[in-house]
Design a protein around this motif. Structure first.
Motif, mmCIF file in Angstrom:
data_model
loop_
_atom_site.group_PDB
_atom_site.id
_atom_site.type_symbol
_atom_site.label_atom_id
_atom_site.label_comp_id
_atom_site.label_asym_id
_atom_site.label_seq_id
_atom_site.Cartn_x
_atom_site.Cartn_y
_atom_site.Cartn_z
ATOM 1 N N LEU A 3 0.830 -1.209 0.000
ATOM 2 C CA LEU A 3 0.000 0.000 0.000
ATOM 3 C C LEU A 3 0.865 1.258 0.000
ATOM 4 O O LEU A 3 0.548 2.240 -0.696
ATOM 5 C CB LEU A 3 -0.935 0.006 1.208
ATOM 6 N N ASP A 4 1.938 1.246 0.756
ATOM 7 C CA ASP A 4 2.830 2.412 0.763
ATOM 8 C C ASP A 4 3.449 2.624 -0.619
ATOM 9 O O ASP A 4 3.605 3.773 -1.067
ATOM 10 C CB ASP A 4 3.924 2.234 1.817
ATOM 11 N N ALA A 5 3.795 1.533 -1.293
ATOM 12 C CA ALA A 5 4.352 1.648 -2.649
ATOM 13 C C ALA A 5 3.299 2.171 -3.624
ATOM 14 O O ALA A 5 3.588 3.044 -4.458
ATOM 15 C CB ALA A 5 4.884 0.296 -3.112
ATOM 16 N N ILE A 6 2.099 1.660 -3.521
ATOM 17 C CA ILE A 6 1.015 2.129 -4.391
ATOM 18 C C ILE A 6 0.740 3.608 -4.151
ATOM 19 O O ILE A 6 0.547 4.385 -5.093
ATOM 20 C CB ILE A 6 -0.259 1.285 -4.157
ATOM 21 N N THR A 37 -7.892 -5.159 -0.206
ATOM 22 C CA THR A 37 -7.447 -3.773 -0.005
ATOM 23 C C THR A 37 -6.323 -3.426 -0.968
ATOM 24 O O THR A 37 -6.296 -2.338 -1.560
ATOM 25 C CB THR A 37 -6.981 -3.567 1.449
ATOM 26 N N MET A 38 -5.380 -4.348 -1.134
ATOM 27 C CA MET A 38 -4.255 -4.128 -2.046
ATOM 28 C C MET A 38 -4.722 -4.022 -3.493
ATOM 29 O O MET A 38 -4.288 -3.128 -4.242
ATOM 30 C CB MET A 38 -3.238 -5.272 -1.887
ATOM 31 N N VAL A 46 -2.056 1.656 -11.053
ATOM 32 C CA VAL A 46 -0.733 1.032 -11.147
ATOM 33 C C VAL A 46 -0.900 -0.483 -11.211
ATOM 34 O O VAL A 46 -1.951 -1.030 -10.863
ATOM 35 C CB VAL A 46 0.171 1.413 -9.953
ATOM 36 N N ILE A 47 0.147 -1.151 -11.649
ATOM 37 C CA ILE A 47 0.128 -2.606 -11.781
ATOM 38 C C ILE A 47 0.424 -3.258 -10.438
ATOM 39 O O ILE A 47 1.336 -2.846 -9.723
ATOM 40 C CB ILE A 47 1.155 -3.056 -12.833
ATOM 41 N N LEU A 48 -0.367 -4.275 -10.112
ATOM 42 C CA LEU A 48 -0.085 -5.138 -8.971
ATOM 43 C C LEU A 48 0.037 -6.555 -9.505
ATOM 44 O O LEU A 48 -0.934 -7.138 -9.966
ATOM 45 C CB LEU A 48 -1.202 -5.062 -7.925
ATOM 46 N N MET A 49 1.244 -7.080 -9.459
ATOM 47 C CA MET A 49 1.514 -8.439 -9.931
ATOM 48 C C MET A 49 1.962 -9.285 -8.753
ATOM 49 O O MET A 49 2.645 -8.804 -7.849
ATOM 50 C CB MET A 49 2.607 -8.414 -11.010
ATOM 51 N N VAL A 50 1.541 -10.555 -8.742
ATOM 52 C CA VAL A 50 1.907 -11.470 -7.669
ATOM 53 C C VAL A 50 2.976 -12.432 -8.183
ATOM 54 O O VAL A 50 2.856 -12.988 -9.279
ATOM 55 C CB VAL A 50 0.678 -12.254 -7.165
#
Length: 311
Positions: free
Chosen positions: A79-82, A103-104, A113-117
């Motif tokens: 979350l801080d990075a986002i 939430t993420m 932004v991109i969130l990749m796992v």
């Protein structure tokens, strides 16, 4: 030139650092870790900035960051990075619970932004080849996919049991092969050398009476990482470690041509491509959430000795 950073430079994070440092079109700007000695030693080796507080790293105007910290810290750091408008690759599992995963995912969508796992087995060349074979219809309808992921215990794994640490790999890999979601799970597990479960067998149900079977443990003295795919017209055998795929049918036993490569390198290259081109990653936040949901349901199953339906 994309500016990237790595938060967490333990055993896995160090490989992220190494690969980014070698990648064309990428500048590894900074790394962060709570271990001052380790992060400074790594920073000196790769000629980058070192921080103990990852929030200082996030002030470096980065395009992307790998989050390679213990699972219980995934939500906070991501979350801080986002919030710093940075694209994120977070190591598996996506989070320690579904609320945090949601939430993420919602935060990334809202920020654009991109969130990749980091489900690394999706990027193993043997996985790519087996998926191609399944989708080609060579094996006919697939009725069962089973996996074995066993080996000695790594003492650094303390915050989660084997289902969340290793089981999510195979839950995700089997779902990827089928191209669908798990509808119910039943698990038998136990703990003999760890505070949480250290061995487990999971039965997964997919649509059209298709099955997934996952066997995992930290008890076997040697490392095994394999998959068996059973279709009505043939059987496929995959070895993640050797990166081999062999097909058996009524007439032939054939070895598929697999272009061997380091899976993590393929994963990070994919992440950077998605950041550069604005593409949806192969392992999205929702994919990571599904693997987590099934893993948590498996833990509930073995604790309650019951079949758990996945909605």
């Amino acid at each position: 030139m994309l500016r990237v950073g790595v938060i967490g430079v333990g055993a896995m994070g160090q490989h992220h650092v190494r690969i980014y440092s070698e990648m064309e079109g990428v500048e590894l700007v900074a790394i962060s870790d709570v271990d001052r000695y380790r992060v400074e030693e790594m920073a000196e080796k790769y000629g980058v900035k070192a921080f103990n507080d990852y929030n200082e790293l996030l002030k470096e105007d980065l395009d992307a960051v790998s989050v390679v910290v213990p699972t219980t810290h995934h939500k906070e750091v991501t979350l801080d990075a986002i919030n710093a408008n940075t694209n994120v690759l977070v190591e598996k599992p996506i989070a320690d619970n579904l609320k945090n995963a949601d939430t993420m995912i919602e935060a990334a969508d809202k920020a654009g932004v991109i969130l990749m796992v980091g489900q690394i087995e999706r990027f193993n060349p043997a996985t790519t080849k087996m998926k191609e074979i399944i989708d080609s219809g060579l094996l006919g309808k697939i009725v069962s996919i089973s996996t074995k992921r066993v080996g000695p215990y790594n003492p650094r794994i303390r915050d989660v049991g084997i289902i969340l640490d290793l089981g999510v790999h195979d839950i995700d890999a089997i779902a990827y092969m089928y191209g669908g979601d798990v509808s119910e799970v039943y698990a038998i597990a136990g703990k003999d050398i760890h505070s949480k479960e250290d061995h487990a067998s999971m039965m997964l149900r997919f649509d059209e009476e298709q099955a997934g079977v996952v066997n995992i443990n930290w008890l076997t003295p040697h490392k095994v990482r394999k998959m068996e795919v059973i279709g009505v017209e043939g059987v496929g055998y995959l070895d993640y470690v050797d990166q081999t795929v062999t097909i058996h049918d009524e007439k032939w036993i054939r070895d598929a041509k697999v272009e061997k490569a380091e899976p993590l390198q393929k994963e990070l290259e994919h992440f950077i491509t998605c950041v550069r081109e604005g593409k949806t990653p192969l392992e999205s936040g929702s994919d990571g959430k599904h693997a987590l949901k099934v893993a948590l349901a498996a833990i509930e199953s073995y604790n309650s000795n019951s079949i758990i339906k996945i909605d």
